[in-house]
Enzyme design. Sequence first.
Site, PDB file in Angstrom:
ATOM      1  N   HIS A 167       0.800  -1.216   0.000  1.00  0.00           N
ATOM      2  CA  HIS A 167       0.000   0.000   0.000  1.00  0.00           C
ATOM      3  C   HIS A 167       0.834   1.267   0.000  1.00  0.00           C
ATOM      4  CE1 HIS A 167       1.066  -0.695   4.140  1.00  0.00           C
ATOM      5  NE2 HIS A 167       0.597   0.460   4.513  1.00  0.00           N
ATOM      6  N   CYS A 168       2.153   1.185   0.169  1.00  0.00           N
ATOM      7  CA  CYS A 168       2.957   2.401   0.292  1.00  0.00           C
ATOM      8  C   CYS A 168       4.208   2.421  -0.566  1.00  0.00           C
ATOM      9  CB  CYS A 168       3.376   2.613   1.755  1.00  0.00           C
ATOM     10  SG  CYS A 168       2.116   3.389   2.774  1.00  0.00           S
ATOM     11  N   ILE A 169       5.058   1.417  -0.409  1.00  0.00           N
ATOM     12  CA  ILE A 169       6.403   1.480  -0.976  1.00  0.00           C
ATOM     13  C   ILE A 169       6.414   1.719  -2.493  1.00  0.00           C
ATOM     14  CG2 ILE A 169       8.566   0.193  -1.283  1.00  0.00           C
ATOM     15  CD1 ILE A 169       8.013  -1.070   1.459  1.00  0.00           C
ATOM     16  N   LEU A 176       4.261   3.349  -4.173  1.00  0.00           N
ATOM     17  CA  LEU A 176       3.548   4.583  -4.505  1.00  0.00           C
ATOM     18  C   LEU A 176       4.222   5.844  -3.998  1.00  0.00           C
ATOM     19  CD1 LEU A 176      -0.109   3.428  -3.656  1.00  0.00           C
ATOM     20  CD2 LEU A 176       1.182   3.052  -5.757  1.00  0.00           C
TER      21      LEU A 176
END
Length: 435
Positions: A271-273, A275
């Site tokens: 969900h993060c890396i 983006l």
Amino acid sequence: MKMIKEKLLNKTATLGVVGLGYVGLPLAVEKAKAGFKTIGFDVQESKVDMVNAGINYIGDVVNEDLEEIVKSGLLSATTDFAQVASADCVCIAVPTPLDAYQQPDISYVKASAESIVPYMHKDMLIVLESTTYPGTTEELLKPILEKSGLKCGVDFHLAFSPERVDPGNLIYKTKNTPKVVGGITPECTDVAAAMYEAILEAPIHRVSSPAVAEMEKILENTYRNVNIGLVNELAILSNKMGINFWEVVDAAKSKPYGFQAFYPGPGLGGHCIPLDPYYLSWKAREYGFHTSMIESSMMVNDRMPEYCAERSSKILNRFKKAMNGAKILILGVAYKQDIDDYRESPAIRVIEELEKEGAEVAYYDPFVSEYHEHGVVKKGEPELTSELIESADLVIVTTAHTNVDYAFVQKHAKAIFDTKNAMKNIEARENIELL
């Protein structure tokens, strides 16, 4: 304005969480477990209904914890934002994906803020937890919230505290992961810190502004992105040179200082890396600055699924088998081991690349029975049988789940492309090729 801190200290404050996903639901559960009346807000009625029924849908939440706090009345969920009026503190934990042009999509943050505005009141705390570009809290959120007629830092508090969620981590959960907090004013920071101190068993690190906290979050994940890009590039080079790069990393990590081990793979997921670097590179252009190192690592990582498909084609070629019409079995579509989360999973992109070339692709994942991508539902194989493995021209390991019998796979597979070194302990290696 001191009343809210007193309510936090004596646990009479009502706390709210907007967004009941991977970040929001565990946060809401911890707030309720700490003894606060907690209201969860979400636009999806299905999530609201499940929470109110005490039915868990997030891996990092303990089923019994959710059931108990819902039954006790400490946690409830709703789609009605009018209930914000009864909340003293509201955390926004909604998705911040990329749009079709790889630019930050902050529409969920804007919509959440606009839903809160009509029901804001004095002596209230709003905290943004969604990962975003530096400046979002001050430049986007603050003006929207001040449409309420209340002045930030005078009538209400506003801060940014980046979520730190690592699905499947057996040690660090929401409750014991250190929290970074940066408010619009020092008092905003104090109030936000007081809220987290009341619900978490972890240090609270205060910074001087929301922008510092926002940049800190970007740094965390860009650090991983850049280092993974480095090892992916060196893995490609090592393959050309006939060097086992996994052995190289294991040797390098014997150094007790100045080195942290990162490993190659079919790409980045979660969900993060994958983006966060895009948020920073997008914002940097506003200042006429190009994040060249970050963008280079993003290019390497983004190309890994395509590279894995190319390598797969070469492996098939050795068996005089074309990719078009080849039967390929993918092992694992979750973005990391031992979880059911397939957001931004590189394995799904590998499947797409293989299918573009005409391959017949099946997958087995003990955690993901089916996945939804681009409006298409793909179902996994129910069992990993010898017949399934033997029928494949190539088996590709894209997620290193620990509950897969890799010795069994090796025994029955014609050829294996192990992109995660999941078979490192298998002695018979004549049919295994590493990334």
